[in-house]
Design a protein around this motif. Structure first.
Motif, PDB file in Angstrom:
ATOM      1  N   LYS A   3      18.278  17.968  58.795  1.00  0.00           N
ATOM      2  CA  LYS A   3      17.156  17.097  59.463  1.00  0.00           C
ATOM      3  C   LYS A   3      16.999  17.610  60.851  1.00  0.00           C
ATOM      4  O   LYS A   3      16.881  19.147  60.301  1.00  0.00           O
ATOM      5  N   ARG A   4      16.554  17.374  61.357  1.00  0.00           N
ATOM      6  CA  ARG A   4      15.101  18.290  62.322  1.00  0.00           C
ATOM      7  C   ARG A   4      15.619  17.511  63.361  1.00  0.00           C
ATOM      8  O   ARG A   4      15.894  16.344  63.724  1.00  0.00           O
ATOM      9  N   THR A   6      15.029  18.757  67.631  1.00  0.00           N
ATOM     10  CA  THR A   6      13.913  18.353  68.968  1.00  0.00           C
ATOM     11  C   THR A   6      14.745  18.500  70.186  1.00  0.00           C
ATOM     12  O   THR A   6      15.403  17.946  70.132  1.00  0.00           O
ATOM     13  N   THR A  99       9.703  22.552  68.708  1.00  0.00           N
ATOM     14  CA  THR A  99       9.024  22.533  68.976  1.00  0.00           C
ATOM     15  C   THR A  99       8.187  22.575  70.495  1.00  0.00           C
ATOM     16  O   THR A  99       8.981  22.268  71.458  1.00  0.00           O
ATOM     17  N   GLN A 131       7.324  21.867  55.009  1.00  0.00           N
ATOM     18  CA  GLN A 131       7.613  20.471  54.826  1.00  0.00           C
ATOM     19  C   GLN A 131       9.299  20.815  55.078  1.00  0.00           C
ATOM     20  O   GLN A 131       9.644  21.187  54.581  1.00  0.00           O
ATOM     21  N   GLU A 133      12.627  17.357  55.210  1.00  0.00           N
ATOM     22  CA  GLU A 133      12.781  16.326  54.029  1.00  0.00           C
ATOM     23  C   GLU A 133      11.168  15.107  54.158  1.00  0.00           C
ATOM     24  O   GLU A 133      10.938  14.125  54.085  1.00  0.00           O
ATOM     25  N   GLY A 134      10.527  15.801  53.213  1.00  0.00           N
ATOM     26  CA  GLY A 134       9.035  14.895  52.924  1.00  0.00           C
ATOM     27  C   GLY A 134       8.482  15.010  53.776  1.00  0.00           C
ATOM     28  O   GLY A 134       7.377  14.665  53.775  1.00  0.00           O
ATOM     29  N   GLN A 135       8.420  15.243  54.823  1.00  0.00           N
ATOM     30  CA  GLN A 135       7.485  14.839  56.319  1.00  0.00           C
ATOM     31  C   GLN A 135       6.651  16.447  56.740  1.00  0.00           C
ATOM     32  O   GLN A 135       7.378  17.671  56.683  1.00  0.00           O
ATOM     33  N   ASP A 136       5.095  16.583  56.012  1.00  0.00           N
ATOM     34  CA  ASP A 136       4.731  17.595  56.639  1.00  0.00           C
ATOM     35  C   ASP A 136       4.656  18.448  58.618  1.00  0.00           C
ATOM     36  O   ASP A 136       4.317  16.991  58.839  1.00  0.00           O
ATOM     37  N   LEU A 137       4.853  18.716  58.992  1.00  0.00           N
ATOM     38  CA  LEU A 137       5.201  19.225  59.756  1.00  0.00           C
ATOM     39  C   LEU A 137       4.605  20.760  60.471  1.00  0.00           C
ATOM     40  O   LEU A 137       4.409  21.718  59.094  1.00  0.00           O
TER      41      LEU A 137
END
Length: 188
Positions: A3-4, A6, A99, A131, A133-137
């Motif tokens: 989980k991301r 913020t 972030t 990466q 959860e498959g997201q490029d961050l």
């Protein structure tokens, strides 16, 4: 599943107050600094408490790793990974999943970690791709030598106060000492 998170920060600025010199009978002035107070949990909210995060040594003998995470999940806030370089030296690669304000890819910035009422430890980081959860961050990433002053502070302290360019949060350090010692022994 990772989980991301913020992390939001309060807008209140902490002030460190230095005591003014006291005149003695002879007229001499003492230049003594007052010991800073521990930052407020209101200003630096606990980033792991709601999720039950703990310090966990994930060293498997081949690739030493230490994380501040939710047990039995992939939910991590801070990871430390041992990297052995070709020249034989060792460094610790860090990533904090948070972030910083107004930061974009490749930005380099300084931030601070303060343990309990000790002095702030400055660190230089860069916003680098990862990466989740498959997201490029992009997340703050930095390297420290395995003998950096941050490690003994984290191992002995009760709470770390992190200020990532205005994104302020704190982490409990319960269990960090044994986990860090085991991790650093494996990372030599």
């Amino acid at each position: 599943m990772l989980k991301r998170y913020t992390l939001s920060a309060a807008a209140i600025v902490l002030a460190l107050v230095a005591s003014s010199g006291n005149a003695t009978q002879s007229g001499a002035v003492e230049d003594e600094m007052a010991k800073p107070a521990i930052p407020s949990r209101e200003d630096y909210p606990d980033a792991g408490q709601a999720f039950g995060m703990v310090w966990h040594n994930e060293s498997d003998g081949k690739r030493p790793m230490l994380t501040f995470m939710v047990p039995e999940t992939d939910n991590r806030l801070w990871t430390m990974r041992c990297e052995k370089l070709d020249n034989g030296s060792v460094r610790i690669a860090h990533m904090i999943i948070a972030t910083p304000r107004e930061m974009v890819a490749e930005d380099q910035f300084g931030f601070t970690v303060r343990v309990d009422d000790g002095a702030s430890i400055g660190v230089l980081a860069r916003m680098l791709p990862t990466q989740i959860e498959g997201q490029d961050l992009v997340m703050p990433q930095f390297y420290l030598p395995n003998n950096h002053a941050l490690f003994p502070a984290l191992a002995r302290g009760n709470r770390a106060f992190v200020n990532l360019n205005g994104n302020k949060f704190s982490l409990h350090l319960k269990g960090s000492g044994d986990a860090l010692i085991t991790f650093l022994r494996a990372c030599q």
